[in-house]
Design a protein around this motif. Structure first.
Motif, short mmCIF file in Angstrom:
data_model
loop_
_atom_site.label_atom_id
_atom_site.label_comp_id
_atom_site.label_asym_id
_atom_site.label_seq_id
_atom_site.Cartn_x
_atom_site.Cartn_y
_atom_site.Cartn_z
N ASP A 36 3.26 15.67 -6.36
CA ASP A 36 4.43 15.51 -5.51
C ASP A 36 5.38 14.60 -6.11
O ASP A 36 5.17 13.68 -6.90
N LYS B 115 2.93 5.28 -6.25
CA LYS B 115 1.62 5.05 -6.91
C LYS B 115 0.50 4.71 -5.89
O LYS B 115 -0.50 5.43 -6.02
N ASP C 90 0.69 -1.28 0.18
CA ASP C 90 -0.28 -0.24 -0.12
C ASP C 90 0.67 1.26 0.06
O ASP C 90 0.41 2.36 0.11
N LYS D 279 0.16 13.92 -3.03
CA LYS D 279 -0.69 14.63 -4.31
C LYS D 279 -0.02 13.88 -5.67
O LYS D 279 1.28 13.78 -5.52
N GLU D 280 -0.78 14.12 -6.36
CA GLU D 280 -0.27 13.77 -8.10
C GLU D 280 1.08 14.55 -8.17
O GLU D 280 1.91 14.11 -9.10
N THR E 156 -0.21 7.97 -3.73
CA THR E 156 -0.99 8.73 -4.56
C THR E 156 -2.37 8.37 -4.40
O THR E 156 -3.43 9.22 -4.23
N GLU E 157 -2.74 7.24 -4.92
CA GLU E 157 -4.05 6.48 -4.75
C GLU E 157 -4.78 6.82 -3.63
O GLU E 157 -6.05 6.95 -3.50
N ARG E 158 -4.08 6.47 -2.54
CA ARG E 158 -4.88 6.68 -1.28
C ARG E 158 -5.06 7.91 -0.63
O ARG E 158 -5.48 8.16 0.53
N GLY E 159 -4.48 8.92 -1.55
CA GLY E 159 -4.70 10.21 -1.27
C GLY E 159 -3.41 10.83 -0.11
O GLY E 159 -3.75 12.14 0.34
N VAL E 160 -2.40 9.83 0.24
CA VAL E 160 -1.48 10.38 1.05
C VAL E 160 -0.66 11.47 0.70
O VAL E 160 0.00 12.34 1.39
#
Lengths: 353, 353
Positions: B324, B312, B115, B321-322, B315-319
């Motif tokens: 960053d 990846k 994750d 930003k795209e 980013t998907e989990r919002g931890v």
């Protein structure tokens, strides 16, 4: 298309004529009294003698006596002299600037009052042209890791246009931005100008490691002194950040192109590093100044002299603490008192412990 | 006087035997199964073959089968394998560590869960030895700009001993500190280990500029690509700081010896820079890996693979930003997908504007 006039035709001003002229702007290089041969060379052969490169077709060059003509209808006025010529440049601009023009400085450095209060160079220029004219033009500057010759041969270069007015910065950035000249903008004018001035301090120290190797007869040895240089760089970055904050800039500016980026490129070579290397090899700085590098412009040493001297009254007044800026203080003792190379490691990073 | 045992007899572990043995401590180097020839060479001639230097008299060396004897009454246990050997080292330590010993890691790197959650290496070691034993020893690490050979020849080197327990750190620092090995301490364990792992990412990119010059036939040209390298360095520093904060470390750690200092020294040369240079010259990374540098340990590439892949899911989990970590993401596409060298400048520093 804009008309861009540069006061000073040194290598950096001339390098900036490449992206701007390629974007279709009319670029005018005005030589100072010290640039006479440069202007003659470009007029006769199109070659900038110090860059060793052909200037783009269409770039116009002027001797100083024709400055008025070059400035009259310009949109952007660049100040491209070195820091030693700043007061002179201020006098010139006082007579040449027109209301509505956008000033873009590439000169770096710092001035200090007797009580240690420091002023970035655009402030010095503003004072020189007087408050009325100063308020009728806009003020911006270019900072960041930019070796002039690399830019001139179209090698990727990333810089920050910093200034007071975001709209002006956006307009100026658009004039210069190309596929090899990458431009960011920032309104942290003070922070960026402080970074640009103080990074030169640490470039001088960046030469010490190689100088030590010279002294030890290890110039071409298998194991050099990168660890030494890295520790100096890290302490330099720490002090640069503190200077940025001391003058009222944003701490984050020390991280970027105008801070750590510019310090990196300046540490890779050049005149300040060379002077530091002599000191590292055991030559007292006065001998470097008066003999080995007599007459050579040393912006880093100039910064150490101005800023290093300011640290004393700032400490006495309690603005900074005695253990702040140990590297800058030590470098001041090297250039002002011929202190030998004995790096005060234990004072770095808040004190070894 | 303390007894210090090192698991692994590579160049860094062996370099650390100089200051510690000169301080009067008993140092024991235990070779891994890959270090057999090193141990034989030191036993026979006193010479470490990779360092090309004589090891100090009194330093004891052991083949792996004698590890138990070397570890039995040691006060300090150092883990000196490279990051690829970490799981192996964990298994060894599980059988060799004794309650009350102080563990001091010099291995650098990072592991990540599916994750994207990242773990610094001391955490991985702790897990390998099990919670009970892990709680009966102390955990610390050495970070900072330290090229092994430079330390071994007594060139000034500044480092940070970081860990969980200040008392232990003070004790360990005293064991190693000399007039050429300058030691600071910090309890920002996570921050320093994160800096040490992520700096290698950017060392790979530090080779691109010279690679481009190779490609262009400008290797010895007057104007090189320091501007390029400086911009990469500044963006790297920005991302390193963000990684430190992402893992829960202190932002200020990115400024110091374990952040910008270590990134500086790593960018000056070495295997990761060399691999990046090949990519800069136009060689797909897979060819560097499988042919030009086949079998060479590339800690930077390993870090890119682990950390780049973790971005990846993070980013998907919002931890994060795209936008960053644009440089790390790009480098991941180079090593994982053979992306050609096309630096995404406009994404750096929060986006060109």
């Amino acid at each position: 298309m804009a008309k861009i006039v540069m006061l000073g035709s040194g290598i950096m001003a001339t390098a900036l004529s490449f992206p701007s002229s390629e974007n279709g702007h009319e670029v005018r290089l005005v030589g100072t009294h010290l640039d006479r041969d440069i202007i003659d060379s470009i007029k006769a052969k199109g070659i900038h003698p110090d860059l060793g490169l052909k200037v783009n077709d269409g770039v116009k060059v002027y001797q100083l006596e024709d400055a008025e003509e070059a400035f009259a209808d310009a949109d952007v006025v660049m100040c491209g002299v070195n820091s030693f010529g700043l007061e002179w440049a201020g006098e010139q601009l006082a007579g040449l600037l027109k209301p509505g023009q956008d000033v873009l400085c590439i000169t770096k450095g710092m001035r200090a009052d007797e009580d240690g209060t420091m002023h970035v160079l655009p402030e010095v220029l503003k004072k020189a042209v007087g408050p009325e004219l100063a308020s009728q033009v806009s003020w911006s500057a270019i900072v960041g890791p930019s070796i002039a010759g690399e830019l001139a041969v179209h090698h990727d270069t990333c810089v920050v246009f910093c200034g007071e007015d975001q709209e002006v910065l956006t307009k100026l950035a658009d004039m210069f931005r190309t596929d090899y000249y990458h431009v960011w903008t920032s309104t942290d004018f003070i922070g960026h100008e402080t970074g640009a001035a103080t990074k030169n301090i640490y470039a001088f120290a960046a030469g010490f490691g190689d100088g030590l190797l010279d002294k030890e007869g290890k110039t071409d040895a298998k194991y050099v002194r990168f660890n030494y240089g890295a520790a100096v760089f890290a302490q330099g970055q720490k002090e640069l950040r503190q200077f940025v904050q001391l003058l009222g800039g944003e701490a984050v500016t020390a991280d970027g192109l105008g801070g750590v980026g510019d310090m990196f490129v300046t540490s890779m070579g050049g005149r300040n590093v060379k002077a530091g290397r002599y000191v590292g090899s055991g030559v007292p700085f006065s001998e470097v100044r008066d003999s080995l590098m007599k007459g050579v412009t040393l912006e880093g040493v100039a910064a150490i002299q101005v800023i290093g001297a300011a640290l004393k009254p700032l400490t006495e007044r309690g603005v900074i603490k005695e253990d702040d800026f140990p590297l800058c203080r030590y470098l001041y003792s090297v250039v002002a008192e011929d202190a030998p190379l004995e790096m005060p490691w234990s004072l770095f990073f808040g004190g070894e412990r």
